[in-house]
Design an enzyme around this catalytic site. Sequence first.
Site, short mmCIF file in Angstrom:
data_model
loop_
_atom_site.label_atom_id
_atom_site.label_comp_id
_atom_site.label_asym_id
_atom_site.label_seq_id
_atom_site.Cartn_x
_atom_site.Cartn_y
_atom_site.Cartn_z
N TYR A 173 2.42 10.22 0.30
CA TYR A 173 3.55 9.81 1.15
C TYR A 173 4.86 10.33 0.57
O TYR A 173 5.34 9.85 -0.46
CB TYR A 173 3.59 8.28 1.32
CG TYR A 173 2.32 7.68 1.91
CD1 TYR A 173 1.40 8.47 2.61
CD2 TYR A 173 2.03 6.33 1.77
CE1 TYR A 173 0.25 7.94 3.15
CE2 TYR A 173 0.87 5.79 2.31
CZ TYR A 173 -0.02 6.61 2.99
OH TYR A 173 -1.17 6.07 3.52
N GLN A 175 -10.22 1.37 3.17
CA GLN A 175 -9.03 1.34 4.04
C GLN A 175 -9.26 2.28 5.21
O GLN A 175 -9.48 3.48 5.01
CB GLN A 175 -7.81 1.76 3.21
CG GLN A 175 -6.50 1.53 3.96
CD GLN A 175 -5.29 1.96 3.15
OE1 GLN A 175 -4.58 2.88 3.52
NE2 GLN A 175 -5.04 1.28 2.04
N ASP A 209 0.84 -1.20 0.00
CA ASP A 209 0.00 0.00 0.00
C ASP A 209 0.87 1.25 0.00
O ASP A 209 1.77 1.38 0.82
CB ASP A 209 -0.89 0.03 1.26
CG ASP A 209 -1.67 1.32 1.34
OD1 ASP A 209 -2.65 1.45 0.58
OD2 ASP A 209 -1.28 2.22 2.12
P1 NAP Z 1 1.87 1.14 11.85
O1 NAP Z 1 2.00 0.15 10.77
O2 NAP Z 1 0.76 1.03 12.82
O3 NAP Z 1 3.23 1.23 12.70
C1 NAP Z 1 4.46 1.45 12.09
C2 NAP Z 1 5.52 1.44 13.17
O4 NAP Z 1 5.64 0.11 13.71
C3 NAP Z 1 6.90 1.79 12.63
O5 NAP Z 1 7.55 2.55 13.63
C4 NAP Z 1 7.59 0.45 12.47
O6 NAP Z 1 9.00 0.49 12.63
C5 NAP Z 1 6.99 -0.32 13.62
N1 NAP Z 1 6.99 -1.76 13.36
C6 NAP Z 1 6.53 -2.40 12.25
N2 NAP Z 1 6.66 -3.72 12.38
C7 NAP Z 1 7.23 -3.94 13.60
C8 NAP Z 1 7.61 -5.12 14.30
N3 NAP Z 1 7.41 -6.32 13.79
N4 NAP Z 1 8.17 -4.97 15.54
C9 NAP Z 1 8.35 -3.74 16.08
N5 NAP Z 1 8.01 -2.59 15.45
C10 NAP Z 1 7.44 -2.70 14.22
O7 NAP Z 1 1.79 2.63 11.26
P2 NAP Z 1 1.37 3.34 9.92
O8 NAP Z 1 2.53 3.48 9.04
O9 NAP Z 1 0.63 4.57 10.35
O10 NAP Z 1 0.24 2.41 9.24
C11 NAP Z 1 0.55 1.40 8.31
C12 NAP Z 1 0.21 1.80 6.89
O11 NAP Z 1 -1.17 2.11 6.74
C13 NAP Z 1 0.88 3.10 6.42
O12 NAP Z 1 2.26 2.94 6.22
C14 NAP Z 1 0.07 3.41 5.20
O13 NAP Z 1 0.46 2.61 4.11
C15 NAP Z 1 -1.33 3.05 5.69
N6 NAP Z 1 -2.07 4.22 6.23
C16 NAP Z 1 -3.15 4.68 5.54
C17 NAP Z 1 -3.86 5.77 6.00
C18 NAP Z 1 -5.06 6.26 5.23
O14 NAP Z 1 -5.57 7.35 5.52
N7 NAP Z 1 -5.55 5.50 4.27
C19 NAP Z 1 -3.49 6.43 7.18
C20 NAP Z 1 -2.39 5.93 7.89
C21 NAP Z 1 -1.70 4.82 7.41
P3 NAP Z 1 10.04 0.51 11.39
O15 NAP Z 1 9.41 1.30 10.28
O16 NAP Z 1 11.25 1.12 11.98
O17 NAP Z 1 10.28 -0.91 10.96
#
Ligand code: NAP
Length: 281
Positions: free
Chosen positions: A52, A162, A47
């Site tokens: 971004y 999403q 995704d």
């Molecule tokens: P998230 O996935 O909830 O958390 C990401 C954090 O968790 C990062 O700091 C990452 O560290 C850490 N992490 C990941 N896997 C881990 C593991 N196995 N052990 C320990 N720490 C871990 O946050 P997010 O990026 O907000 O959400 C995920 C995705 O959803 C986004 O990247 C985006 O693609 C999508 N999103 C969409 C919307 C929307 O409006 N549609 C909004 C927000 C997000 P590292 O990166 O250092 O590995």
Amino acid sequence: MRHHRFGPTGHDIPVIGQGTWYIDEGHRGEAVDALRIGLDAGMTHIDTAEMYGNGASENVVGEAIRGRRDDVFLVSKVLPSNASRIGVRAACERSLKQLGTDRLDSYLLHWRGSYPLEETFEALQDLRAAGKILSYGVSNFDVDDLDEALAIVGDGELACNQVLYHLQERAIEHAVIPWCKQHGVAVVAYSPFGHDDFPDVYSDGGDVLEAIAAAHDATTRQIALAFLTRDNAVFAIPKAARGEHARANGEAGAIVLDADEIARLDLAFPRGPQPQYLPMI
Ligand code: NAP
């Protein structure tokens, strides 16, 4: 890795995919490697979004999927400010260029803005007719938005919605997940680790999460992913810029919790009352 049918697309995709928000901000080589490790671990749903890093995350994804495009279910998102008939087409072309590909598997409206939904969906349907996208969907849509969208495009059109979903934010369970299941729309859980606020052992419910993780010889984050994807309609897209994180997230796709474990997590991280507005970040 468990797989489920992704809305009306006809594709079975992994329950755990890969998010990319802020993936461009650290070490680029490490981020590319992490995405490739994630693909090797079965997380073939990637995704991203034009928002971004203003295209920089798409560019990182493009490098990561080079040579293996056909293995990937590639999703990007158009900003509401570009959701006009002309704007959607131009945004899609920019995204395809950044990603180094000729098509997206799904293209989503990132959230609702001021352009009429009719206009945005017409533009998305044109892109699909042209083969630039294979399906389209929405993001951050509450039930009233979904009703409106359905009235415009009809059943069997929207690939996914999403939305924000993690252990401490379960609002979508009240109405959004039931609506999506009723209409065959996949639910994609974003920020499944709460973005930057994952419960530790000392926080409310943290001890229960730790105990269940220990019983599975797993990490608490892996158990969180298993809980969030316990329903066949729900997929999760954690973001990991580090290879070891990507590997662990991929492994979580094989974990199945039993009814007792689900009940304990349900109590430890209560759903709470339905909020007036759908939460988003
Ligand atoms: P998230 O996935 O909830 O958390 C990401 C954090 O968790 C990062 O700091 C990452 O560290 C850490 N992490 C990941 N896997 C881990 C593991 N196995 N052990 C320990 N720490 C871990 O946050 P997010 O990026 O907000 O959400 C995920 C995705 O959803 C986004 O990247 C985006 O693609 C999508 N999103 C969409 C919307 C929307 O409006 N549609 C909004 C927000 C997000 P590292 O990166 O250092 O590995």
